[in-house]
Design a protein around this motif. Structure first.
Motif, short mmCIF file in Angstrom:
data_model
loop_
_atom_site.label_atom_id
_atom_site.label_comp_id
_atom_site.label_asym_id
_atom_site.label_seq_id
_atom_site.Cartn_x
_atom_site.Cartn_y
_atom_site.Cartn_z
N GLU B 28 0.75 -1.21 0.02
CA GLU B 28 0.02 0.11 0.06
C GLU B 28 0.77 1.21 0.02
N ARG B 29 2.22 1.30 0.55
CA ARG B 29 2.79 2.21 0.92
C ARG B 29 3.92 2.32 -0.01
N GLN B 30 3.73 3.09 -1.03
CA GLN B 30 5.19 2.84 -2.22
C GLN B 30 6.31 3.91 -1.65
N VAL B 31 6.92 3.74 -0.72
CA VAL B 31 7.93 4.78 -0.24
C VAL B 31 9.30 3.94 0.11
N LEU B 32 10.23 4.39 -0.51
CA LEU B 32 11.57 3.60 -0.33
C LEU B 32 12.50 4.41 0.42
N ARG B 33 12.93 3.76 1.46
CA ARG B 33 14.07 4.52 2.30
C ARG B 33 15.44 3.80 2.08
N ILE B 34 16.49 4.75 1.81
CA ILE B 34 17.46 4.05 1.46
C ILE B 34 18.64 4.50 2.12
N GLY B 35 19.63 4.06 2.97
CA GLY B 35 20.68 4.56 3.76
C GLY B 35 22.10 4.59 3.31
N PHE B 36 22.56 5.66 3.19
CA PHE B 36 24.09 5.46 2.44
C PHE B 36 25.04 5.83 3.41
N ASP B 37 26.36 5.50 3.18
CA ASP B 37 27.39 5.60 4.33
C ASP B 37 27.91 6.91 3.86
N THR B 195 14.62 15.95 -15.22
CA THR B 195 13.36 15.31 -16.13
C THR B 195 13.03 13.82 -15.70
N GLY B 196 13.91 13.26 -14.89
CA GLY B 196 13.96 12.02 -14.41
C GLY B 196 12.54 11.58 -13.73
N PRO B 197 12.32 10.23 -13.26
CA PRO B 197 11.25 9.75 -12.76
C PRO B 197 10.83 10.43 -11.28
N PHE B 198 12.03 10.90 -10.64
CA PHE B 198 11.63 11.60 -9.36
C PHE B 198 12.12 12.84 -9.31
N MET B 199 11.11 13.58 -8.50
CA MET B 199 11.52 15.15 -8.53
C MET B 199 11.99 15.62 -6.81
N PHE B 200 12.90 16.51 -6.97
CA PHE B 200 13.44 17.11 -5.66
C PHE B 200 12.20 17.46 -4.96
N SER B 201 12.04 17.21 -3.36
CA SER B 201 11.14 17.52 -2.56
C SER B 201 11.78 18.42 -1.48
N GLU B 202 13.00 17.75 -0.77
CA GLU B 202 13.25 18.09 0.30
C GLU B 202 14.66 17.94 0.74
N TYR B 203 15.49 18.77 1.45
CA TYR B 203 16.73 18.63 1.95
C TYR B 203 16.79 18.76 3.14
N VAL B 204 16.89 17.92 4.18
CA VAL B 204 17.38 18.23 5.49
C VAL B 204 18.80 18.06 5.92
N PRO B 205 19.64 19.20 6.17
CA PRO B 205 20.96 19.19 6.25
C PRO B 205 21.35 18.10 7.02
N LEU B 211 12.81 12.72 -2.33
CA LEU B 211 12.34 12.89 -3.82
C LEU B 211 10.90 12.32 -3.94
N VAL B 212 10.14 12.93 -4.71
CA VAL B 212 8.82 12.47 -5.06
C VAL B 212 8.46 12.18 -6.38
N ARG B 226 7.51 7.94 -3.30
CA ARG B 226 8.46 8.85 -2.56
C ARG B 226 9.70 8.03 -2.50
N VAL B 227 10.92 8.58 -2.78
CA VAL B 227 12.29 8.06 -2.21
C VAL B 227 12.91 9.00 -1.12
N GLU B 228 13.35 8.37 -0.04
CA GLU B 228 13.74 9.00 1.12
C GLU B 228 15.49 8.39 1.09
N VAL B 229 16.44 9.35 0.63
CA VAL B 229 17.75 9.06 0.75
C VAL B 229 18.40 9.46 1.99
N TRP B 230 18.77 8.75 2.94
CA TRP B 230 19.41 9.22 4.48
C TRP B 230 20.89 8.85 4.33
N TYR B 231 21.39 9.78 5.11
CA TYR B 231 22.85 10.14 5.24
C TYR B 231 23.28 9.36 6.77
N MET B 232 23.78 8.41 6.34
CA MET B 232 23.99 7.66 7.99
C MET B 232 25.43 6.79 7.72
#
Lengths: 313, 529
Positions: B28-37, B195-205, B211-212, B226-232
């Motif tokens: 139901e929830r199409q949200v991908l959250r990915i954590g990068f080093d 022009t890509g499949p996802f658009m920038f939505s928010e950047y939390v420093p 991305l949405v 929605r895609v969330e790219v986490w900095y971890m």
């Protein structure tokens, strides 16, 4: 009092100037090139050179220093060499998170540390004392970030009680507190260990004093003796240690922010250090130094509140 | 007959059905959250982005004229261009753009605008300019002109092998929206518009980039909302967040024990994919004692790729025998190298004999700089242990990664372990073995740590060759010469490692990916498990 505060602030200026000069110089002496970090291994020397030129990294060191100072005096913290985001904007976004984390650690440390310290002093050489001493020794030996990982493993992974990621939704207080619990506890436990140890030691000294014996001889209730006479006298070293360790705690919050993936000044600082982002790093270091000075001042002012004999002339 | 047809249709449907994303399978929830080093993003300007976490975002926001087929670098297919033609002399490429491709909305253009040849011309010029692109060196030969609104002609100032590969969704090939770059100025670095499949939505420093979905994406509406790219930067935190379900996928270290550990974690899938990055030892052949060929041969014979791969981990590493990995056109296979007698099989007695013949019976010592990163430090420690068996002592000076890159470019380490991937044999050979690329002293210094110059002509001739077979032959000849002279010793290729929840479906098989991360596109989805 006002004159005292103004004098202390004026005295802080040379301290801050020394810190920022040292930070500025050490960063430039340290190996590593922000151009290579941002543009990657792929970039040609021409591209790297163009970046250095654009960012003013090719200018003589003294010109860079004077430009940094003059910007700082005008309240301009500059822009990140890497992302181009104004440092002030980054600090504004991150500062509340670092402050709430450090404040929660100090609050928990004082809340649990003082009563535990009093208890272990009063019940000296009892089981409670040994337990309290063991706890404070363990707390002093374990770094806050490691404690954070342990808490995360136990309370998040095994018991599924708390989140491990982020700082919660900005507009939702309960969510913010929920996300703050574990990192706050990691810092708070370390602070509790420090405060317990110092309170115990201060209380033991005071409890040997003649006026305590006199108070007891007068038939005062033990609680009145402990909290009105003994603890009040012991508060000066306790406040002093809370002040000093609050600064230490501010340093420990750096790694706790990393472990819990929270935004904050520490995370900004560490990332800037890895990326050789001079502009961000030197500004954040100055802010940390300013906090250290401020915490010292607050500690000194608190002395006057707990001991009316202290005057600020 | 009709029954047979129906039965055939049923079987065909059964075979096809698992590959078609059915609505029933979708979560139901199409949200991908990915954590990068990573502690934070660096820049999301696609022509400046070089770090993994930045490229991953850039890849979702921007397109190239062409693209590598998702999950398979062996195939290049049209993307923003609907078709393209290469002139008979290979010096001009003419692209016909898709019509109706829209740039994402940005301040001043709430509906975005249609991407045209003007944007493509602007992007290629930006990408070829050192002040605005980290890839300017590679893109310098390319000049673009607009023939009409939807046609772009790209001409080459000098011959470039496989020029179409430079105009893909990799490095300098991303197309930006001119008006957005001009309107946003420096803010474009943290507020990308493509022009890509996802658009920038928010950047939390210091925390994440969100991305949405781009509902007007020209390949169709993406499945993920929605895609969330986490900095971890902390690995344990990423692991815990994955285990708790706070993240759906995480970047892992290129380490076998981690792969094994994560494979045992319930409800977790580990993706190991290549071609990965090559690890090669580069010898400074101008310095004593490495300037002597027999000393370099002694090092090569003292080393065992088999031991090294066993140490790094067979799940993520495979032995490498050629300066250019065999997955790329022009790379040598193990068989080719062995047949040429240039595999330098492990023979430590012979290595000692070579050292004796060079007047170094007791071996020698060298100070070597190495990065603190496990991907560098751990193999180097194994190499150190292997070389010690023949009396060669490497005194490792471990420094942080930024310092490592700065110091090896200052020519401060006589042996450099370098881990890298480049998109073509030409780039590999030019950057690591052409004299112009020699660190500190070359005309365009990059990463020739060996100070090697004996294959310049072969690299240039291969670049000029119009016959692909001749080109490959010249590249192979250059590599055999490099191995003969032992300017460098290829060690192994290490693959990338990511862990994910089984519910994450990348939308394609991770066969071979030039990017350093699994690509997230319009077909990526979260399924019910």
């Amino acid at each position: 009092m006002a004159r005292y505060i103004v004098r202390r602030i004026l005295l802080a200026i040379p301290t801050l100037l020394t810190v920022l000069t040292l930070v500025f110089l050490l960063l430039r002496v340290a190996p590593g090139d922000p151009a290579v970090v941002i543009l990657g291994q792929y970039a040609s020397e021409e591209t790297l050179q163009a970046f250095r030129e654009r960012m003013g990294l090719n200018r003589p060191l003294w010109i860079q220093y004077l430009s940094f100072l003059s910007d700082l005096l005008r309240g301009n913290l500059g822009e990140s060499l890497i992302s181009g985001v104004p440092v002030a904007e980054q600090v504004r976004a991150a500062l509340p998170y670092t402050l709430e984390l450090t404040a929660s650690g100090i609050f928990l440390g004082a809340l649990f540390g003082v009563p535990l310290g009093v208890l272990t002093a009063v019940r000296r050489n009892s089981f409670v004392d040994y337990l309290g001493r063991t706890f404070s020794l363990a707390g002093l030996s374990v770094p806050a970030f490691f404690l954070g990982i342990l808490l995360m493993y136990l309370l998040s992974i095994k018991l599924n009680l708390f989140p491990t990621l982020g700082a919660g939704s900005p507009g939702n207080l309960m969510d913010r507190l929920f996300h703050l619990t574990l990192p706050g506890l990691a810092l708070g436990l370390v602070m509790t260990a420090y405060v317990t140890r110092m309170t115990r030691s201060a209380m033991l000294n005071v409890l040997r004093e003649d006026y305590i014996r006199t108070a007891r001889a007068k038939g005062l209730r033990e609680q009145v003796v402990l909290y009105r006479h003994a603890l009040r006298s012991a508060l000066i070293p306790i406040i002093s240690i809370i002040g000093i360790y609050s600064i230490v705690l501010l340093g420990s919050s750096v790694m706790v922010e990393i472990v819990f993936s929270r935004p904050g000044l520490g995370k900004i600082m560490l990332t800037a250090m890895k990326q050789r982002d001079y502009a961000v790093l030197q500004s954040v270091m100055v802010i940390y130094a300013a906090f250290a000075v401020l915490l010292n001042l607050l500690t000194d002012l608190l002395y006057g509140l707990v001991d009316p004999r202290i005057r600020y002339d | 007959m009709a029954r047979r047809l129906l039965a055939g249709l049923f079987v065909a449907l059964l075979l096809v059905s698992p590959t078609i994303p059915s609505q029933a399978q979708l979560a139901e929830r199409q949200v991908l959250r990915i954590g990068f080093d990573a502690g934070d993003l660096r820049t999301l300007d696609p022509h400046m982005a070089s770090a993994t976490m930045d490229r991953a975002v850039v890849d979702m926001v921007f397109n190239g004229l062409l693209r590598f087929k998702p999950g398979d670098i062996s195939q290049v297919e049209p993307d923003l261009a609907s078709r393209y033609e290469v002139s008979s002399d290979g010096m001009t490429l003419t692209f016909t753009l898709r019509q109706g491709v829209r740039c994402h909305p940005f301040p001043g253009a709430p509906e975005g605008y249609e991407l045209t040849s003007e944007d493509v011309v602007y992007s290629i010029a930006k990408s070829a300019t050192p002040a605005t692109s980290a890839y300017a060196g590679d893109m310098a030969p390319f000049t673009a002109t607009a023939v009409d609104k939807y046609t772009v002609r790209v001409t080459l100032k000098r011959r470039v092998p496989n020029p179409e590969r430079y105009l893909t969704n990799y490095s300098g090939g991303f197309i930006v929206c001119k008006r957005a770059v001009e309107a946003l100025g420096d803010r474009f670095k943290t507020r990308p518009v493509g022009t890509g499949p996802f658009m920038f939505s928010e950047y939390v420093p210091g925390q994440k980039t969100v991305l949405v979905r781009n509902d007007r994406y020209f390949r169709g509406k993406p499945i993920l909302e929605r895609v969330e790219v986490w900095y971890m930067p902390d690995l344990s935190s990423r692991e815990f967040a994955l285990q708790r379900g706070e993240l759906d996928a995480i970047e892992g270290p290129m380490e076998q024990p981690w792969v094994e550990k994560m494979r045992k974690v319930p409800n977790t899938v580990v993706d190991v994919f290549g071609p990965g990055e090559t690890a090669t030892l580069h010898f400074n052949i101008t310095q004593e004692p490495l300037k002597r060929l027999r000393v370099r041969q002694a090092i090569a014979h003292a080393l065992s790729r088999k031991e090294l791969v066993a140490f790094v981990g067979p799940a993520i590493a495979t032995p490498l025998f050629s300066p250019v990995p065999p997955e790329l056109p022009g790379g040598l296979t193990e068989k080719e190298v062995t047949e040429a007698g240039l595999a330098y099989p492990t023979n430590r007695d012979y290595a000692k004999q070579l050292l004796r013949e060079e007047g170094l019976p007791g071996g020698f010592s060298l100070d070597v700089i190495i990065s603190e990163r496990a991907q560098y430090r751990r193999p180097m420690e194994n190499i150190q242990a292997q070389l010690r068996t023949v009396g060669i002592n490497l005194n490792l000076k471990v420094v942080d990664h930024a310092t490592f890159h700065a110091q090896i470019r200052q020519d401060l380490s006589p042996i450099v372990l370098y881990v890298a991937m480049r998109p073509s044999a030409d780039i590999f050979l030019t950057q690591f073995y052409h004299s112009a690329s020699t660190v500190r002293v070359g005309k365009a210094p990059i990463t020739n740590f060996s100070h090697y110059s004996r294959v310049d002509r072969l690299i240039e001739r291969a670049r000029e060759a119009t016959d692909p077979k001749e080109q490959v032959r010249l590249w192979k000849e250059a590599q055999l010469q490099i191995l003969r002279d032992l300017a460098a010793y290829p060690l192994f290729v290490s693959k990338f490692v990511y862990a994910r929840k089984p519910s994450v479906d990348w939308g394609h098989r991770l066969k071979s990916i030039l990017a350093l991360y699994p690509q997230i596109d319009e077909t990526t989805r979260i399924v019910r498990r």
